[in-house]
Design a protein around this motif. Structure first.
Motif, PDB file in Angstrom:
ATOM      1  N   THR A  56       0.828  -1.205   0.000  1.00  9.43           N
ATOM      2  CA  THR A  56       0.000   0.000   0.000  1.00  9.43           C
ATOM      3  C   THR A  56       0.863   1.255   0.000  1.00  9.43           C
ATOM      4  O   THR A  56       0.603   2.217  -0.730  1.00  9.43           O
ATOM      5  N   ALA A  57       1.900   1.256   0.829  1.00 10.82           N
ATOM      6  CA  ALA A  57       2.808   2.408   0.867  1.00 10.82           C
ATOM      7  C   ALA A  57       3.534   2.581  -0.465  1.00 10.82           C
ATOM      8  O   ALA A  57       3.647   3.700  -0.984  1.00 10.82           O
ATOM      9  N   ARG A 105       5.580   5.832  -1.563  1.00  4.69           N
ATOM     10  CA  ARG A 105       6.297   6.099  -0.314  1.00  4.69           C
ATOM     11  C   ARG A 105       6.837   4.786   0.248  1.00  4.69           C
ATOM     12  O   ARG A 105       6.184   3.754   0.186  1.00  4.69           O
ATOM     13  N   SER A 106       8.022   4.843   0.818  1.00  9.96           N
ATOM     14  CA  SER A 106       8.575   3.680   1.499  1.00  9.96           C
ATOM     15  C   SER A 106       8.361   3.751   3.002  1.00  9.96           C
ATOM     16  O   SER A 106       8.549   2.760   3.702  1.00  9.96           O
ATOM     17  N   THR A 107       7.984   4.921   3.509  1.00  5.25           N
ATOM     18  CA  THR A 107       7.679   5.123   4.921  1.00  5.25           C
ATOM     19  C   THR A 107       6.271   5.691   5.033  1.00  5.25           C
ATOM     20  O   THR A 107       5.961   6.705   4.409  1.00  5.25           O
ATOM     21  N   ALA A 108       5.423   5.017   5.807  1.00  6.47           N
ATOM     22  CA  ALA A 108       4.028   5.445   5.890  1.00  6.47           C
ATOM     23  C   ALA A 108       3.394   4.878   7.144  1.00  6.47           C
ATOM     24  O   ALA A 108       3.898   3.916   7.742  1.00  6.47           O
ATOM     25  N   VAL A 159      -0.037   3.245   7.752  1.00  2.00           N
ATOM     26  CA  VAL A 159      -1.161   2.707   6.981  1.00  2.00           C
ATOM     27  C   VAL A 159      -2.305   2.363   7.919  1.00  2.00           C
ATOM     28  O   VAL A 159      -2.134   1.568   8.841  1.00  2.00           O
ATOM     29  N   VAL A 208       5.027   1.537   8.519  1.00  2.00           N
ATOM     30  CA  VAL A 208       5.993   1.007   7.560  1.00  2.00           C
ATOM     31  C   VAL A 208       7.161   1.972   7.495  1.00  2.00           C
ATOM     32  O   VAL A 208       6.973   3.178   7.268  1.00  2.00           O
ATOM     33  N   PRO A 242       4.875  11.200   8.266  1.00  2.00           N
ATOM     34  CA  PRO A 242       4.278   9.977   7.720  1.00  2.00           C
ATOM     35  C   PRO A 242       3.160  10.274   6.737  1.00  2.00           C
ATOM     36  O   PRO A 242       2.588  11.357   6.722  1.00  2.00           O
ATOM     37  N   LEU A 267      -2.726   6.619   5.137  1.00  2.00           N
ATOM     38  CA  LEU A 267      -3.497   6.025   4.065  1.00  2.00           C
ATOM     39  C   LEU A 267      -4.738   5.358   4.649  1.00  2.00           C
ATOM     40  O   LEU A 267      -4.631   4.531   5.552  1.00  2.00           O
TER      41      LEU A 267
END
Length: 263
Positions: A65-66, A71-74, A76, A89, A256, A259
């Motif tokens: 999802t990220a 994005r690699s950092t999120a 969620v 994440v 962040p 989502l």
């Protein structure tokens, strides 16, 4: 875990839906952030021994999802039917010890709306399977319908059919309040009409419910505010779960990305 059902689903996907030979294609399988090692091993065994897949990659759904959002950092937030999950994440990896879950989801909101309709608004929610025919009426007039006589219907199925009607109303009319929740400032949202084409004998086109369409949705963010089936619960709301997940992290991430998913 019903692995036989999973095999039937995969058989349908490969044979009927995709019409491919799984032995000729690598498999990408998503999994939840808290999936156990035993389940992962069983999935790998199924993929390699039964379907003869040349390669298999198991990936956390929150990570995908990220990545889908670039994005690699999120952070969620997955709001599903039966639960809400918050998964941080960081750099493409799930922070396992910071995952937060609560057993409040869309089904709980439907139960709250149904109770408010029947108890507070005195609205009879008639499921669609009981409708034999409907007659046209003027706008805002009570609906006129002929019902089937189905005496052998179980109470559980009748309740399920009512929830289907409520879910249709919820998806058509309910919404998240755009500002901080304040019951004194939501007068303009009272009484949204139900959809026109829905064969619900107890409602007609233009007839209002008299129910605040913001309040049930707010229950997912503050469960204790509702006096429904899950009202008064001490489970953390979505905001509280997100705050716990982010606040207990042992790293300082960049701002962040939040989502919201409706699964």
């Amino acid at each position: 875990d019903d692995w036989d059902a999973l095999e039937q689903i995969w058989d349908h996907i490969f044979e009927s839906a995709l019409r491919v030979n799984p032995a000729e294609h690598p498999l990408l399988v998503t999994e939840s952030a808290w999936n156990k090692r035993e389940c992962r091993e069983r999935l790998a065994e199924l993929a390699f021994e039964k379907y003869r897949a040349p390669a298999l990659f198991l990936c956390k759904d929150a990570v995908l999802t990220a990545f889908a959002a670039g994005r690699s950092t999120a952070l969620v937030v997955d709001a599903g039917a039966g639960s809400t999950r918050v998964v941080p994440v960081y750099d493409g990896y799930v922070m396992q010890k910071n995952v937060a879950k609560q057993s409040l989801g869309a089904h709980m909101l439907s139960e709250i709306i149904l109770q408010q309709m029947e108890t507070d608004m005195k609205i009879t929610v008639t499921p669609q399977y009981k409708v034999k025919e409907k007659q046209p009426v003027e706008t805002e007039q009570p609906a006129k319908a002929t019902l089937h006589d189905r005496p052998n219907t179980t109470a559980s199925y009748d309740h399920y059919a009512k929830l289907c009607v409520v879910e249709d109303y919820k998806e058509s009319a309910c919404q998240v309040f755009e500002a901080m929740w304040d019951e004194t400032s939501t007068g303009s949202t009272f009484g949204r009409p139900m959809s026109v084409e829905k064969p619900v004998p107890s409602m007609s086109f233009g007839q209002t419910t008299g129910m605040d369409t913001n309040k049930p949705v707010f229950g997912g963010f503050s469960p204790s505010s509702n006096n429904g089936p899950a009202g008064g619960t001490t489970a953390p709301a979505a905001g509280g779960a997100a705050a716990f997940s982010f606040g207990t992290a042992d790293y300082i991430p960049p701002p962040p990305l939040l989502l919201l998913l409706d699964s």
